[in-house]
Design a protein around this motif. Structure first.
Motif, PDB file in Angstrom:
ATOM      1  N   ARG A 283     -22.924   8.255  41.297  1.00 37.74           N
ATOM      2  CA  ARG A 283     -22.546   9.661  41.379  1.00 37.74           C
ATOM      3  C   ARG A 283     -21.096   9.885  40.980  1.00 37.74           C
ATOM      4  NH1 ARG A 283     -22.693  12.318  46.436  1.00 37.74           N
ATOM      5  NH2 ARG A 283     -22.307  10.385  47.557  1.00 37.74           N
TER       6      ARG A 283
ATOM      7  N   LYS B 143     -28.001  12.149  45.325  1.00 40.75           N
ATOM      8  CA  LYS B 143     -27.666  12.012  43.925  1.00 40.75           C
ATOM      9  C   LYS B 143     -28.091  13.256  43.181  1.00 40.75           C
ATOM     10  CE  LYS B 143     -28.412   9.085  39.879  1.00 40.75           C
ATOM     11  NZ  LYS B 143     -29.081   7.871  39.363  1.00 40.75           N
ATOM     12  N   GLN B 144     -27.138  13.818  42.407  1.00 41.36           N
ATOM     13  CA  GLN B 144     -27.456  15.031  41.663  1.00 41.36           C
ATOM     14  C   GLN B 144     -28.029  14.694  40.303  1.00 41.36           C
ATOM     15  OE1 GLN B 144     -23.806  17.270  41.620  1.00 41.36           O
ATOM     16  NE2 GLN B 144     -23.875  17.688  43.819  1.00 41.36           N
TER      17      GLN B 144
END
Length: 314
Positions: A179, A313-314
């Motif tokens: 990330r 987590k994007q």
């Protein structure tokens, strides 16, 4: 053919005369091998230049002047220049005096007067404050002793280094979770700094409103509020190794240690009123303030680290 004798003589004489004389050719360059005769050359500095010409471009009679000389020779201009110089010097002295009043260089140096032994003792005191007995700060002629000689004295070295290390460890944790971005690192740094400034302003405003007698300065408050970054670093490192169990276990330990450390330290710094009935009220107000500051630290430690450790987590 017979030629008269007189004619032959004249002809031969003309030939001899022609041989003895050379033809005069036009001279291309002037001969400088011999010294010049008077009047042969023009006066020095006037080669090919009209009379009255000045290389500086000024009209005749102004050869000794330069641009701006007429202003320097003006009495009013000299007076204005002297006034401007004196005003600039006074403004500089006033600015330095005001800066020295609020951010004195000597005061800043005091909070960074540490050594390796002090840093080791202070970190041990932050992690294990329960066995420490004497929490008073020694003074030398009404001035507190430098931190390197007094473990109870506040310092800015550990908070500043801990803040920088916290940002680096946050980047490491984000990198292990895929990330990490430069924007995320900037967000974490700015977020922690903003919360720290808000916390500092709230404490100072509370001290002013409650009108408590205290020896605390705003730099002292910055020191005590900055010690929480040490526990935040250890929490995140423990979370990397032992996951949630290590993170929450270390967070709980440092929360208790930091609360105990701040309560014992601030009780010495914040003094209640000592006149009549105001003693009990001042004592209660100071106790409430100390507990509020101490309990607020674990909450901020959790707030500034939990989303880094276990964010999605994007």
């Amino acid at each position: 053919m017979d030629v008269p004798s007189g004619f032959r003589q004249r002809k031969s004489g003309q030939k001899r005369k022609a041989k003895g004389t050379k033809s005069q050719k036009p001279q291309l360059f002037q001969d400088t091998s011999s010294p010049p005769q008077p009047g042969q050359f023009p006066p020095p500095g006037n080669y090919g230049q009209p009379q009255g010409y000045d290389p500086s471009g000024m009209p005749p009679g102004d050869v000794n002047q330069f641009p701006g000389q007429q202003y320097i020779q003006d009495p009013m201009a000299n007076l204005a220049m002297q006034y401007g110089t004196s005003w600039a010097g006074q403004s500089k002295d006033m600015l330095n005096k005001n800066i020295e009043q609020y951010v004195a260089t000597s005061k800043i140096k005091y909070y960074f007067a540490v050594d390796t032994a002090y840093v080791g003792k202070k970190l041990g005191l932050l992690a294990f404050p329960f066995t420490h007995a004497d929490w008073s700060i020694k003074y030398n002629q009404d001035e507190p002793v430098a931190p390197r000689y007094e473990v109870n004295a506040p310092d800015l070295y550990i908070p500043v280094m801990a803040f920088v290390t916290y940002i680096l460890v946050a980047g490491l944790v984000l990198g292990t979770q895929d990330r990490f971005t430069p924007e995320q690192l900037g967000i974490q740094a700015s977020s922690a700094l903003v919360w720290f400034i808000i916390e500092l302003l709230v404490v100072m405003f509370t001290l002013y409103v409650m009108n408590l007698r205290t020896d605390l300065k705003y730099l002292d408050i910055m020191c005590y509020l900055g010690y929480k970054f040490v526990g935040m670093i250890v929490c995140m490192l423990a979370g990397l190794v032992l996951q949630r169990m290590g993170y929450y276990g270390v967070l709980l330990w440092f929360s208790i240690s930091l609360v105990f450390f701040l309560v014992r330290t601030l009780r010495v710094q914040i003094q209640p009123h000592s006149t009549g009935d105001d003693f009990s009220r001042g004592n209660k107000r100071s106790l409430y303030l100390i507990l509020t500051i101490a309990i607020l630290q674990p909450l901020l430690m959790w707030w500034l680290t939990n989303h880094i450790m276990f964010g999605r987590k994007q």
